[in-house]
Write a protein that holds these residues in place. Structure first.
Motif, PDB file in Angstrom:
ATOM      1  N   ARG A 107      52.883  49.075  37.004  1.00  0.00           N
ATOM      2  CA  ARG A 107      52.791  47.990  36.020  1.00  0.00           C
ATOM      3  C   ARG A 107      53.950  47.010  36.190  1.00  0.00           C
ATOM      4  N   GLU A 108      55.143  47.528  36.482  1.00  0.00           N
ATOM      5  CA  GLU A 108      56.318  46.673  36.630  1.00  0.00           C
ATOM      6  C   GLU A 108      56.145  45.680  37.774  1.00  0.00           C
ATOM      7  N   GLU A 109      55.465  46.101  38.842  1.00  0.00           N
ATOM      8  CA  GLU A 109      55.209  45.193  39.967  1.00  0.00           C
ATOM      9  C   GLU A 109      54.306  44.041  39.533  1.00  0.00           C
ATOM     10  N   LEU A 110      53.307  44.356  38.716  1.00  0.00           N
ATOM     11  CA  LEU A 110      52.403  43.316  38.235  1.00  0.00           C
ATOM     12  C   LEU A 110      53.101  42.393  37.247  1.00  0.00           C
ATOM     13  N   LEU A 111      53.933  42.968  36.384  1.00  0.00           N
ATOM     14  CA  LEU A 111      54.695  42.140  35.443  1.00  0.00           C
ATOM     15  C   LEU A 111      55.644  41.194  36.185  1.00  0.00           C
ATOM     16  N   ALA A 112      56.195  41.652  37.308  1.00  0.00           N
ATOM     17  CA  ALA A 112      57.079  40.792  38.109  1.00  0.00           C
ATOM     18  C   ALA A 112      56.301  39.610  38.679  1.00  0.00           C
ATOM     19  N   ILE A 113      55.073  39.844  39.127  1.00  0.00           N
ATOM     20  CA  ILE A 113      54.223  38.759  39.658  1.00  0.00           C
ATOM     21  C   ILE A 113      53.921  37.759  38.554  1.00  0.00           C
ATOM     22  N   ILE A 114      53.545  38.268  37.387  1.00  0.00           N
ATOM     23  CA  ILE A 114      53.218  37.394  36.261  1.00  0.00           C
ATOM     24  C   ILE A 114      54.449  36.619  35.812  1.00  0.00           C
ATOM     25  N   ALA A 115      55.589  37.295  35.713  1.00  0.00           N
ATOM     26  CA  ALA A 115      56.823  36.637  35.277  1.00  0.00           C
ATOM     27  C   ALA A 115      57.172  35.478  36.196  1.00  0.00           C
ATOM     28  N   LYS A 116      57.077  35.702  37.489  1.00  0.00           N
ATOM     29  CA  LYS A 116      57.376  34.642  38.450  1.00  0.00           C
ATOM     30  C   LYS A 116      56.402  33.476  38.288  1.00  0.00           C
ATOM     31  N   ARG A 117      55.120  33.796  38.161  1.00  0.00           N
ATOM     32  CA  ARG A 117      54.089  32.768  38.011  1.00  0.00           C
ATOM     33  C   ARG A 117      54.273  31.969  36.726  1.00  0.00           C
ATOM     34  N   GLU A 118      54.661  32.644  35.642  1.00  0.00           N
ATOM     35  CA  GLU A 118      54.785  32.003  34.327  1.00  0.00           C
ATOM     36  C   GLU A 118      56.178  31.422  34.081  1.00  0.00           C
ATOM     37  N   GLY A 119      57.108  31.617  35.020  1.00  0.00           N
ATOM     38  CA  GLY A 119      58.468  31.100  34.850  1.00  0.00           C
ATOM     39  C   GLY A 119      59.243  31.842  33.769  1.00  0.00           C
ATOM     40  N   MET A 120      59.031  33.143  33.707  1.00  0.00           N
ATOM     41  CA  MET A 120      59.672  33.977  32.699  1.00  0.00           C
ATOM     42  C   MET A 120      60.396  35.120  33.402  1.00  0.00           C
ATOM     43  N   THR A 121      61.169  35.880  32.628  1.00  0.00           N
ATOM     44  CA  THR A 121      61.731  37.112  33.168  1.00  0.00           C
ATOM     45  C   THR A 121      60.712  38.229  32.957  1.00  0.00           C
ATOM     46  N   GLU A 122      60.883  39.317  33.683  1.00  0.00           N
ATOM     47  CA  GLU A 122      59.989  40.460  33.500  1.00  0.00           C
ATOM     48  C   GLU A 122      60.099  41.009  32.081  1.00  0.00           C
ATOM     49  N   GLU A 123      61.324  41.028  31.554  1.00  0.00           N
ATOM     50  CA  GLU A 123      61.536  41.521  30.187  1.00  0.00           C
ATOM     51  C   GLU A 123      60.812  40.640  29.169  1.00  0.00           C
ATOM     52  N   GLU A 124      60.874  39.335  29.339  1.00  0.00           N
ATOM     53  CA  GLU A 124      60.156  38.424  28.427  1.00  0.00           C
ATOM     54  C   GLU A 124      58.652  38.664  28.498  1.00  0.00           C
ATOM     55  N   THR A 125      58.151  38.846  29.695  1.00  0.00           N
ATOM     56  CA  THR A 125      56.722  39.096  29.877  1.00  0.00           C
ATOM     57  C   THR A 125      56.315  40.380  29.171  1.00  0.00           C
ATOM     58  N   TYR A 126      57.114  41.413  29.327  1.00  0.00           N
ATOM     59  CA  TYR A 126      56.837  42.692  28.670  1.00  0.00           C
ATOM     60  C   TYR A 126      56.849  42.518  27.146  1.00  0.00           C
ATOM     61  N   ARG A 127      57.904  41.888  26.621  1.00  0.00           N
ATOM     62  CA  ARG A 127      58.035  41.715  25.167  1.00  0.00           C
ATOM     63  C   ARG A 127      56.895  40.879  24.594  1.00  0.00           C
ATOM     64  N   MET A 128      56.503  39.816  25.277  1.00  0.00           N
ATOM     65  CA  MET A 128      55.414  38.968  24.775  1.00  0.00           C
ATOM     66  C   MET A 128      54.105  39.751  24.721  1.00  0.00           C
ATOM     67  N   ASN A 129      53.871  40.577  25.715  1.00  0.00           N
ATOM     68  CA  ASN A 129      52.673  41.406  25.704  1.00  0.00           C
ATOM     69  C   ASN A 129      52.698  42.386  24.540  1.00  0.00           C
ATOM     70  N   ARG A 130      53.821  43.027  24.334  1.00  0.00           N
ATOM     71  CA  ARG A 130      53.929  43.998  23.239  1.00  0.00           C
ATOM     72  C   ARG A 130      53.755  43.315  21.885  1.00  0.00           C
ATOM     73  N   ARG A 131      54.321  42.116  21.722  1.00  0.00           N
ATOM     74  CA  ARG A 131      54.134  41.368  20.479  1.00  0.00           C
ATOM     75  C   ARG A 131      52.665  41.027  20.267  1.00  0.00           C
ATOM     76  N   ALA A 132      51.994  40.582  21.342  1.00  0.00           N
ATOM     77  CA  ALA A 132      50.575  40.236  21.257  1.00  0.00           C
ATOM     78  C   ALA A 132      49.724  41.451  20.884  1.00  0.00           C
TER      79      ALA A 132
END
Length: 99
Positions: free
Chosen positions: A69-94
């Motif tokens: 999952r962390e590898e996929l979050l890294a791809i998304i973070a790069k694509r969205e201009g975010m950090t991996e931690e931000e991507t994780y937190r936004m998903n958990r909030r959603a």
């Protein structure tokens, strides 16, 4: 006491927007629906920071535990201009978690 289940974000337009004709993991041709990093069953929403386009081989690899999952979050973070931690937190909030 039973907690109310969080309502999952459903957005077909977000899924269509996330579709690409290539795998964001390996670059191969992809012709299937984008993958939810946090599964629908777990409350993962149809949001850009939870969707990644994978080819069939990589999609099977994710479900077989060969792609983390962390590898996929890294791809998304790069694509969205975010950090991996931000991507994780936004998903958990959603998903209704207070993070």
């Amino acid at each position: 006491m039973q907690l109310a289940k969080h309502k999952r974000i459903r957005d077909r337009k977000a899924i269509q927007a996330a579709r690409k004709n290539y795998c964001e993991y390996c670059g191969a041709y992809a012709d299937i629906e984008p993958h939810h990093v946090f599964t629908v069953g777990a409350g993962g929403g149809d949001v850009s920071y939870n969707l990644v386009q994978l080819c069939t081989r990589c999609h099977i690899g994710v479900h077989a535990g060969k792609i983390e999952r962390e590898e996929l979050l890294a791809i998304i973070a790069k694509r969205e201009g975010m950090t991996e931690e931000e991507t994780y937190r936004m998903n958990r909030r959603a998903m209704g978690y207070n993070v």
